[in-house]
Design an enzyme around this catalytic site. Structure first.
Site, short mmCIF file in Angstrom:
data_model
loop_
_atom_site.label_atom_id
_atom_site.label_comp_id
_atom_site.label_asym_id
_atom_site.label_seq_id
_atom_site.Cartn_x
_atom_site.Cartn_y
_atom_site.Cartn_z
CB SER A 62 1.52 0.74 2.97
OG SER A 62 2.26 0.96 1.79
CG ASN A 63 1.94 5.52 0.40
OD1 ASN A 63 1.99 5.22 -0.79
ND2 ASN A 63 3.03 5.75 1.12
#
Ligand code: C5P
Length: 406
Positions: free
Chosen positions: A213-214
């Site tokens: 993810s980020n």
């Protein structure tokens, strides 16, 4: 006079900062505002109705049921007449009541009955401001569209106490009130329009317990969705996993992966405009494991990747469902404008909102943003401001661009 003819209802709750509210009333009145005041019972322990009456020129309202008083105009009228309701000082207790929609006195009942903008100027001990319950309440109130002025950091009334919790100075509260009244989009700016917003990160699974993810917080996208709803639009928010509450008045669809985000976004069309504020993962794991990958000494897993669909590009090129206005975001670390122009062409969208995410800027996870609105013909560069202000500016620009009829 900047506030000429504007009606402000000031709620004074019970805190030592209440003495500053007298100056606030004076400042509002000298700018042309008509100020009505409600005092809670606790407020009257700190300043008297007589003092408030002297600076407003009329008696403050104090009781929910004041049938005997000939000046009683009723809580519904009090709730509907003003252009804005300011609560200063707003205590921790008052905010908690607001979150739960309680109406056990005149002030809380009026706030429950109002459809006007609400601005809170909190004032409390730093420990109360930092308390998880207050943090939750602030988040919930923001999601409900309430705005905040302060609190500031500094010395507390109690000697030796310092921290965040001081009520903002009257002039700063006046500035926040003016901003609220004049900088936000009109309440019907997007009436009859449908807006789709993507927000937050996506989460691409590696196995049933791990993912890629980020750092996107979703703050900008959620602020846009909320602001569009407050401007009268029908809003669908397609959100990746974030820790923000769902904005009030918005249909929020929760997704995890880019593929799900594309599916939900397509399902939300047709719309007049679509704003792609999500930070979509560019790749997903192609060899996603169906069981949790086991650790084995000396053996490292190998991930292979597949490209994710580009949601912005897909919707921009939709043959029949393309919204009239398609807006993408671009997080860049160099050559901001050039890269944004290239992205406009590559994605086929109408505007790119470019922001600088190089080290030292607070865009990721922060509350401020410095953006450039890039179109084929122009660049509009806005100064560093809160994500709320960016949302307000963008929604006004979108409303102007969409104009009247759908
Ligand atoms: O290509 P880049 O990720 O820089 O583009 C950013 C813009 O494209 C954002 O508006 C983002 O929401 C959108 N995007 C998307 N789907 C992707 C990648 C980006 O909608 N797979």
């Amino acid at each position: 006079m900047p506030l000429q003819g504007k009606k402000i209802l000031l709620v004074i709750a019970g805190g030592i900062a209440a003495y500053k509210s007298l100056d606030l009333i004076r400042r509002l009145r000298e700018r042309g505002a008509k100020v009505r005041v409600i005092m809670t019972r606790a407020a009257q322990e700190f300043i008297t109705p007589l003092a408030v009456g002297a600076v407003t020129g009329e008696r403050p309202f104090t009781e929910l049921f004041d049938l005997a008083a000939e000046f009683d105009i009723g809580h519904i009228r009090l709730a509907r007449e003003p252009d804005l309701i300011a609560v200063a000082p707003a205590t921790a207790d008052f905010m908690a009541k607001l979150v739960h929609g309680r109406g056990d006195d005149l002030a809380s009942t009026v706030l429950l009955a109002t459809d006007r903008r609400i601005l809170l100027a909190p004032a409390m001990n730093p420990a109360m401001w930092a308390n998880p319950a207050t943090r939750r309440n602030v988040e919930r109130l923001q999601a409900d569209g309430v705005t905040f002025a302060g609190p500031d950091a500094g010395e507390m009334a109690e000697s030796g106490e310092r921290g965040v919790g001081r009520m903002s100075e009257p002039l700063a509260i006046v500035a926040a009130i003016e901003k609220n009244l004049f900088d936000l989009p009109a309440r019907d700016a997007l009436a009859g329009k449908k807006i789709v917003v993507t927000s937050g990160p996506t989460r691409e699974p590696i196995d049933p317990v791990r993912y890629i993810s980020n750092h996107s917080s979703g703050k900008q996208g959620h602020a846009l969705a909320r602001m569009a709803a407050q401007a009268g639009a029908e809003v669908v928010l397609v959100s990746g996993p974030v820790s923000l509450p769902d904005p009030s008045g918005v249909k929020t669809i929760h997704v995890e992966t880019a593929a799900q985000m594309l599916h939900a976004t397509e399902g939300a069309l047709p719309a007049d405009a679509a704003i792609f504020a999500a930070a979509v993962a560019d790749w997903r794991v192609a060899n996603e494991a169906s069981q949790k990958m086991k650790k084995a000494a000396g053996k490292l897993p190998t991930l292979s990747f597949a490209e994710n669909p580009d949601i912005l590009a897909t919707i921009s090129r939709h043959s029949n469902l393309r919204p009239r206005l398609v807006i993408g975001f671009a997080a860049e670390t160099e050559n901001l404008i050039e890269n944004a122009r290239a992205k406009l062409l590559k994605k086929g969208c109408d505007w790119i909102v470019a922001n600088d995410v190089s080290t030292g800027t607070s865009t990721f996870g922060g509350t401020s943003n410095e953006v450039h609105i890039v179109t084929q013909a122009s660049v509009d560069s806005w100064p560093m401001q809160t994500k709320e202000s960016v949302a307000a500016g963008l929604i006004k620009k979108i409303a102007a661009s969409l104009g009247g009829a759908r």
